[in-house]
Design a protein around this motif. Structure first.
Motif, PDB file in Angstrom:
ATOM      1  N   ALA A  38       0.674  -1.234   0.002  1.00 45.94           N
ATOM      2  CA  ALA A  38       0.028   0.122  -0.110  1.00 45.94           C
ATOM      3  C   ALA A  38       0.907   1.179   0.084  1.00 45.94           C
ATOM      4  O   ALA A  38       0.705   2.163  -0.662  1.00 45.94           O
ATOM      5  CB  ALA A  38      -0.875   0.123   1.200  1.00 45.94           C
ATOM      6  N   GLU A  79      -8.591  -3.648  -3.013  1.00 47.48           N
ATOM      7  CA  GLU A  79      -7.750  -2.203  -3.000  1.00 47.48           C
ATOM      8  C   GLU A  79      -8.799  -0.920  -3.284  1.00 47.48           C
ATOM      9  O   GLU A  79      -9.486  -1.053  -4.119  1.00 47.48           O
ATOM     10  CB  GLU A  79      -6.744  -2.304  -3.981  1.00 47.48           C
ATOM     11  CG  GLU A  79      -5.851  -0.976  -3.731  1.00 47.48           C
ATOM     12  CD  GLU A  79      -4.813  -0.902  -4.725  1.00 47.48           C
ATOM     13  OE1 GLU A  79      -4.699  -0.742  -5.991  1.00 47.48           O
ATOM     14  OE2 GLU A  79      -3.532  -1.153  -4.338  1.00 47.48           O
ATOM     15  N   VAL A 138      -3.852   4.653   0.052  1.00 48.36           N
ATOM     16  CA  VAL A 138      -4.092   3.310  -0.560  1.00 48.36           C
ATOM     17  C   VAL A 138      -4.537   2.190   0.661  1.00 48.36           C
ATOM     18  O   VAL A 138      -3.731   2.359   1.703  1.00 48.36           O
ATOM     19  CB  VAL A 138      -2.962   2.673  -1.295  1.00 48.36           C
ATOM     20  CG1 VAL A 138      -3.368   1.242  -1.525  1.00 48.36           C
ATOM     21  CG2 VAL A 138      -2.437   3.666  -2.367  1.00 48.36           C
ATOM     22  N   ASP A 168      -5.056  -1.845   1.110  1.00 49.29           N
ATOM     23  CA  ASP A 168      -4.872  -3.071   0.645  1.00 49.29           C
ATOM     24  C   ASP A 168      -5.232  -4.250   1.618  1.00 49.29           C
ATOM     25  O   ASP A 168      -4.969  -3.998   2.843  1.00 49.29           O
ATOM     26  CB  ASP A 168      -3.588  -3.347   0.174  1.00 49.29           C
ATOM     27  CG  ASP A 168      -3.125  -2.766  -1.235  1.00 49.29           C
ATOM     28  OD1 ASP A 168      -3.754  -2.196  -1.889  1.00 49.29           O
ATOM     29  OD2 ASP A 168      -1.866  -2.655  -1.293  1.00 49.29           O
TER      30      ASP A 168
END
Length: 164
Positions: free
Chosen positions: A68, A105, A157, A159
């Motif tokens: 990420a 994601e 991000v 993940d």
């Protein structure tokens, strides 16, 4: 006014306390000052929402965090906003050491608040579905940028995977 965008992606084989990330730091990309605490806010809110829905909390995973943060840094450095960089989310997670059949994601751009990022993810059906997928057990979070000369604000991000 900073551009704010959201994108989510679910990747599956056959199924449609923040830790440091040495690779990101070596590449000259670190969590922006003041946002390291915001990562903890996102993690806490993800697990609070999951608990309200009768789901187990996601465990912070070093390989997913590396994936990420690395992707957040790549997007920030290049001034981009996409799931596709470096072979896509599943390939990035695998290279970081997470081998799983089910992964997802969420990305967001332009928010300096973890709470605001989380609010937007929860108000977007695709992002919400990823956060509330019961099979997911592990999570990694990253935030970076923007790099000098780029626009759009920080890249976030999240993940997730069903084990690593």
């Amino acid at each position: 006014m900073a551009m704010r965008q959201l994108v989510c992606g679910l990747v599956a084989a056959g199924i449609g306390m923040f830790m440091s990330v040495p690779a990101a730091f070596a590449a000259g990309c670190a969590v922006p000052a003041g946002l390291d605490g915001e990562i903890r806010v996102v993690l806490n809110q993800v697990n609070t929402v999951r608990a309200r829905h009768g789901l187990t909390p996601l465990r912070l995973d070093q390989s997913l965090t590396q994936s990420a943060q690395g992707h957040a840094c790549t997007m920030a450095r290049a001034g981009t906003f996409t799931h596709d960089g470096n072979g896509g989310a599943k390939a990035r997670m695998k290279r970081a050491g997470c081998r799983t059949r089910l992964s997802g994601e969420n990305i967001a751009m332009g928010f300096s608040s973890g709470s605001r990022t989380m609010d937007l993810w929860m108000n977007s059906p695709g992002h919400r579905d990823i956060i509330l997928t019961g099979n997911f057990t592990h999570v990694g979070l990253g935030v970076a940028g923007p790099a000098p000369g780029t626009s759009g604000g920080p890249r976030w991000v999240l993940d997730v995977a069903a084990g690593c």
